[in-house]
Each structure stands twice: as C-alpha cells, then as structure tokens.
Design an enzyme around this catalytic site. Structure first.
Site, mmCIF file in Angstrom:
data_model
loop_
_atom_site.group_PDB
_atom_site.id
_atom_site.type_symbol
_atom_site.label_atom_id
_atom_site.label_comp_id
_atom_site.label_asym_id
_atom_site.label_seq_id
_atom_site.Cartn_x
_atom_site.Cartn_y
_atom_site.Cartn_z
ATOM 1 C CB CYS A 168 47.708 42.920 36.971
ATOM 2 S SG CYS A 168 47.849 44.516 36.185
ATOM 3 C CG HIS A 301 48.238 38.516 33.394
ATOM 4 N ND1 HIS A 301 47.291 38.696 34.377
ATOM 5 C CD2 HIS A 301 48.732 39.756 33.121
ATOM 6 C CE1 HIS A 301 47.222 39.987 34.692
ATOM 7 N NE2 HIS A 301 48.078 40.651 33.942
ATOM 8 C CG HIS A 338 43.930 43.751 32.620
ATOM 9 N ND1 HIS A 338 43.804 43.249 33.902
ATOM 10 C CD2 HIS A 338 45.263 43.904 32.414
ATOM 11 C CE1 HIS A 338 45.004 43.112 34.439
ATOM 12 N NE2 HIS A 338 45.909 43.492 33.557
#
Lengths: 419, 302
Positions: A168, A301, A338
C-alpha cells in the site's frame, strides 16, 4: 530528531489517473469532488461465496492506438491501466509519448502489489486441471517487473527505475525514489506511480483476514468493517526545476518532502502508538521546512479497518500536538477503493489537484464518525484555497510513508521552523 | 547520469552452494590464477553447516525464501559494524518472492469455493512479507522497500541504495537479493524455455533455477574508514571486461544469480593482494551493460 537533508522541490508537470470514478484524470477528479458512490459487486471471476462483496472497479479503458488489439488482450489489466495512465501523464506534461529525449534520460518508478495476478489466476486454474494444456502466455505476465518492462519498451525510457512491491505504500515510495534519483542527478525527468487491478486473490485474501467491508468502506466511522478492494492507476511526471525552466512548462504543483519508515512491529498490525508513522510524517515535513501548523490538508490512508484508522488518528494527533489545531483530514478510499500499490500515487494526484483547484475532498462513507478519533474530518467536499497538503500511507508489514505537496515551490524557509 | 560510490561494511550469502561468505571466499581464493577448480574439493561440507544455530530456531517456521534472506542478512549484519535502526534502510529484491505461498493460498481459495481461503497463506503471499519479517527480526525502522527489476536486478538495488544514502535520510542500507527454487517456478521455466521463441528470452525463462540470498551492508564513502572496499556503480555503458567467474563457479541461474556473482566478485576483491580492482558486470537482454567497480576505499582526505 535526527538530521534529515532538506529536500529541493520537485515539480509535478503531468498527472494521469484512472479510478473507479473515471477513466481519465478529469473524470476521476469530478467524481471525487462530487463524492459519487460508485461501488458495486465485482463482475469478474470470483468464488460464489464472495460475489456479494462490493468493489471499486474502473470503467472500461480505451486501447492506445499504438498497441495492437492482439497484444492488448494479452496484457494484464494492471499493465493496461499503467499504459493508459502513463499516456495521460505524458500528454498532460506536454511530453511526446515516444522517443523522449536521450539528452535527458527519463526514469520510471512504478509500484504494484499483485501485477498480473488476474492472468496468473487463470493460468493456475488451467495448470491445476492440466499443466500441459495451460496457456504459457498468461503466465508470462506473472512477474511483477512486467509492468515496468512494458513501459520502458513502449516509451523507450533510458533512465533509472525499478518496480516497487511494498504493497500500500509502494507508489508513494516510487514517487520518493523518483525524487531521490532526480536529486542525485541521475535523471531530470521521471514517470512515477502505481497500477493495480482487482483480482480474486485480493478480494478473497482480505475477506479471509475478515478485513473486507461487504457494502463499502467507512473510513474513521464508529462502525468500520474494513476495506473496499479497488483498482486504478496514477502516474506523475516529475521534473527538476532545471528541466521545468528548460521546457518552459507550468508545474501543477510541487513535491516538497518525503519520508518512509517501518514499524518493525507486526506483519499485519500497525504499531498502536504509531511511533514510526508519526516519525515519517515529521521527517517529511522537516525536509519540506514546514511545521504541522502550516499543513492545510491531510489526505489520510484511512482504509476503513479498525486498526489502521485508529493508529493513523493517533499519529496525526501526535504530529499536531504542539499546534493550535489539526488540519482538515479526509480519506478518499470510499471513492476510489483501496488500490494497494496504486493508492499512494492516486492520493498524491488527489492532493495535487486539491491544491490546484482549492478543494478539500470529502471523507465519504463515514456517517457516524468514531468519537475515539479526534480528527477534524472533511464531512463534505469543501471549496477552500490551500497551499500545502500532506499525504500519508500505511502498509502491510508496518511500512509508513509521508509525502508533502505544495501549490508553489517553497525554498525560502527550509528547516527554520521545525527542528 | 551520475555514477555513485558506496562503502561496503559487511556481506553475507546463503545459496545452494555456499552457506556463508567464508565458504565462497575459500573457493574464490583457490580459483584465482587457476583454470578450473571443483567446488566440492574445496568445500566438502559446504551445504550442511550453519554458523548461526540460534537463528535457525527463529526462522524454522518461515517460508524458504525468507529463511535464505534471513541467513544472508544475519551474516552481513554480523560482519558489519552495528547499524542504527532508525537510520537504516532495508532493500530486498526477489524475482519470484514467496510464490509457493501464493499458490497455497490460491489452492485454498479454489478448493472451498472461496469460503475457507487461508489467511496465513495470504499474508505470506505478498512480496513485501519477506522484507517486513526481516525488518521485524533485525529491528530496522528506516525505509523497508521490496523491489523487482527484469534486466538489472543487482544494479537497480545498488542505485536505490546510493540514492537513499545521498538523500541523507539514512546512514546505512542493507541490500538483499533472495529467491527460492520453487517447484512451480522451475516447471514454468522449463515449459517456457521449451515453448517460447528465442526473441522472448528473459531471465524469467532461464531453465535452471537454484536458490539463495546475498546481503550487503552499505554506507556513504565519506563515513567509512579506509581499508575496506568501495563499490563504484558505473553508468550503463559497454564494459571493458566481463568477469568469467560465472562459468568457473557453475552458479545456478536463479533469478537473482547476479547477486551471487557480485558476492563472488567481492570475495575476489577481498582476496586480492595490494590494491583490488575488480569489475562486476550485469547485462540486459539487449546486452546493455551496467557494471560495479570494486576498489579500495580512498584514504581520508584523498
């Protein structure tokens, strides 16, 4: 705090972005500003038990004219998204698609997490049934560096580069690495970003960890069941100030600071007290010569998992403990899903467009903000002129990154205020 | 493009032929000036002993590629001066990563129609898991990056290491290359070599996959004492000479084989009398070359 070299601003002169909101940068940005909910069930191959899960799938993208249809159909979706977003970024930066000047070799720093897993899954299903009959062409896209190799071959890049596979935070690291390569004089121009496609492994894997929100993520909500798996790509064209002057282009914005740290705590859980996450943010701001008070917007995030959001809130609160107020914070994961290896680059693009257009994107999905999280969430899209933005990413394995962006290059006050 | 220089503080190796740096060094010393040497004559027990029994206990539950990486990293860090955790970066490159775990996860997903997919195999299927486990074990809090490159897997990591050191954000970079001899990977390579046109050749289609890991601890030249080795990464130009160590050592061409070659070149530089000057070269499929020149660190003030 240990000393960190100050960061010469790096200009961003081109952006390419494909998200669930749209197949081009403008469409994506319009969808993000209007906070359109685009989540829906995945129509690709998926075990029956998982078909109810909502994902953030990109609209269909158009094959570039220079890639024959026969080849296009053989590429993984991650490669296809990377190709189209790279074209958008180069066009946005007023650079030729091919034969980019060899006087100034262009670097290429790209991130992904699963690369061609969509094709690899098809290959492995065939392989399990009859190894001899499995289509080897599908397997060739399995190697993660295939995305990079395709971009190098297609655009004839000759500068430095590599694939970053740090999940990520991968594309935030890729952007940081491109800045470092420009600072080191190894290139004046670089394409940096990430690309990720939805695949069974991601949906099934996060579902196995009980970290998927079936109806969509709700970052920083009191009841946040988990992530929404998304796909997308974003590429930035980064340039040294010398290159900007030489080409006479107007930057969209600037990267003012970057830092990365690792919790070294747990393979899936973030360190609860967020020591390393806040260190990454502090170092990036220090490199930019800014105080937390000078940050106008934080793109968090904000995955929508309990642990991630709680830790990130702790980190942001610690970062701003000496400030009179915490700047507005939002996570855009509900709008884009995501996107793992692409998340850092997509959120970097969102920060740059937020600075350019004076818009704070909404923290969509949070209907009942968690009272334990004391962050000033951007509840609805807000129109406000801003000068600096901080983008944070936290990843699997405890990796943390922070990128600082500004609308205008800031070099005058470096390191004076935040020691 | 600017070349970059770094000081080598320590290195380690664990492969199917060499379980530690000392073993490789012994073979390289015997090779210097000789046409051919059989490794088994030099190292009769080369593949059986571990220098770090405590480490073996710790890593016994990890997957194969992580175990190789841990052994090489442990040796490199033991051979180097103590690093400062917050100011140390970890770079790991793997071509295949934890592929076996990915396949195990896909098996679990396919066999129960998605209902009972294995969370344990999923978390271990991610490429960056190896580096993250290593960061936890070795307590590294700087950037922890997992990289891949199809053409210059050694030089791209060294380039990144040089940039990180130049950025001032870290004082040490621990670089590691690791791969496993996955049965699936070997089978794919074999099928690929048999089935693909020669023009499609790449490292991926190599027909003989070995396994192992190599690790280096690097720092800025200006921060290192004289007497050690310096790595000078050259720009992509035609190299004046190519080391022939590959053929002599019969190194298996597993995807990070270049790293074993680099380790052999480091061992040769350490074994050299007087002033070492050894070249490591890495070529892509179009024969564009990158090279690393290993020389003695300059004396202070020079």
């Amino acid at each position: 705090m240990n000393s960190v070299s100050h960061f010469q601003p790096i200009a961003v002169t081109g952006i390419g972005m494909i998200t669930a909101q749209g197949a081009a940068t403008d469409e994506s940005w319009r969808g993000i500003v209007s906070a359109t909910d685009v989540l829906g069930p995945w129509d690709g191959p998926l075990p029956a038990a998982l078909r109810h899960i909502h994902v953030a799938r990109c609209p269909d993208i158009q094959r570039p004219d220079d890639i024959p249809d026969r080849l296009w159909r053989k590429l993984s979706r991650t490669q296809q998204l990377a190709c189209v977003s790279a074209d958008q970024a180069l066009q946005s930066a007023d650079l030729p698609k091919f034969q980019i000047s060899t006087d100034s070799p262009m670097g290429c720093f790209i991130a992904t997490t699963v690369c061609g897993m969509d094709l690899s899954e098809r290959f492995y299903q065939q392989y399990r049934l009859n190894a001899d009959a499995a289509d080897l062409d599908l397997m060739r896209r399995m190697q993660p560096y295939e995305v990079l190799s395709l971009l190098y071959r297609r655009h004839r890049f000759s500068g430095p580069g590599y694939m970053n596979l740090t999940t990520c935070v991968g594309s935030a690291m890729a952007i940081g690495a491109a800045c470092d390569a420009i600072h080191a004089g190894r290139c004046d121009l670089a394409l940096a970003g990430g690309s990720e496609a939805i695949c069974q492994l991601l949906i099934s894997g996060f579902n196995a960890l009980r970290l998927v929100a079936p109806d969509g993520c709700r970052p920083f909500d009191r009841n946040r069941p988990g992530i929404t798996v998304g796909e997308g790509a974003a590429m930035l064209v980064l340039e040294s100030m010398k290159s900007v002057q030489r080409r006479g282009v107007e930057p969209i914005g600037y990267i003012q600071g970057f830092s990365a740290t690792c919790d070294a705590y747990h393979i899936t859980k973030p360190e609860p007290v967020a020591t390393q996450a806040v260190r990454a943010m502090r170092q990036a701001l220090h490199a930019a010569g800014l105080t937390p008070q000078q940050v106008d917007y934080i793109n968090a995030h904000g995955t929508g998992t309990y642990d991630n959001d709680a830790t990130e809130a702790v980190a942001i609160a610690q970062l701003c403990e000496s400030s009179p107020a915490i700047p507005p914070v939002s996570s855009t994961k509900r709008l884009t899903g995501h996107t793992f290896g692409a998340a850092g680059a997509i959120e970097a693009a969102i920060c740059l467009l937020a600075l350019r257009h004076g818009v704070l994107p909404a923290n969509a999905g949070a209907v009942d903000p968690d009272p334990q999280i004391h962050l000033p969430l951007v509840r609805t899209t807000t129109f406000k002129s801003i000068a600096t933005a901080l983008s944070c990413n936290l990843a699997f394995g405890g990796n943390n990154t922070a990128l600082v962006f500004s609308r205008h290059a800031q070099t005058a006050t470096k390191g004076e205020q935040f020691a | 493009m600017m070349a970059a220089k770094m000081a080598l503080c320590g290195w380690g190796i664990y492969s199917d032929q060499f379980t530690n740096a000392g073993a490789l060094s012994q073979v390289v010393k015997r090779l210097i000036g000789k046409a051919d040497v059989t490794i088994s004559n030099v190292l009769p027990a080369h593949a059986t002993t571990s220098r770090f029994p405590d480490l073996e206990l710790t890593i016994s539950a990890l997957d194969a590629v992580s175990q190789y990486a841990f052994r090489a990293l442990h040796e490199a860090l033991c051979n180097a001066e103590a690093v400062t955790p917050d100011r140390t970066a970890l770079l790991l490159l793997s071509a295949w990563g934890p592929t076996e775990n990915t396949l195990n996860f896909l098996d679990s997903m396919l066999e129960a129609d998605g209902r009972y997919a294995s969370p344990r195999h999923f978390t271990r299927s991610v490429y960056s898991t190896v580096a993250s486990h290593a960061a936890i074990y070795f307590g590294i809090h700087g950037p922890c990056e997992t990289l891949a490159h199809g053409q210059w897997p050694v030089c791209c990591v060294l380039d990144r290491a040089a940039d990180l050191l130049a950025s001032g954000r870290v004082d040490y970079v621990v670089a590691c290359w690791a791969d496993q001899a996955s049965a699936f990977a070997k089978d794919l390579c074999r099928r690929s070599v048999a089935g693909l046109d020669r023009k499609e050749f790449s490292r991926f289609t190599s027909d003989d996959s070995g396994y192992g890991a190599v690790a280096l601890v690097l720092k800025r030249v200006g921060d290192a004492p004289s007497g050690g080795l310096m790595l000078d990464i050259q720009n992509p130009i035609a190299a004046p000479a190519v080391s022939s160590l590959d053929a002599k050592l019969n190194i298996h061409s597993f995807p990070t084989d270049g790293a074993v070659h680099l380790a052999a070149v480091i061992a040769a530089a350490e074994a050299a009398d007087g002033t070492p000057s050894v070249l490591f070269t890495e070529s892509d499929v179009r024969c564009n070359k990158r090279s690393v020149h290993l020389t003695a660190l300059p004396l202070p003030g020079s």
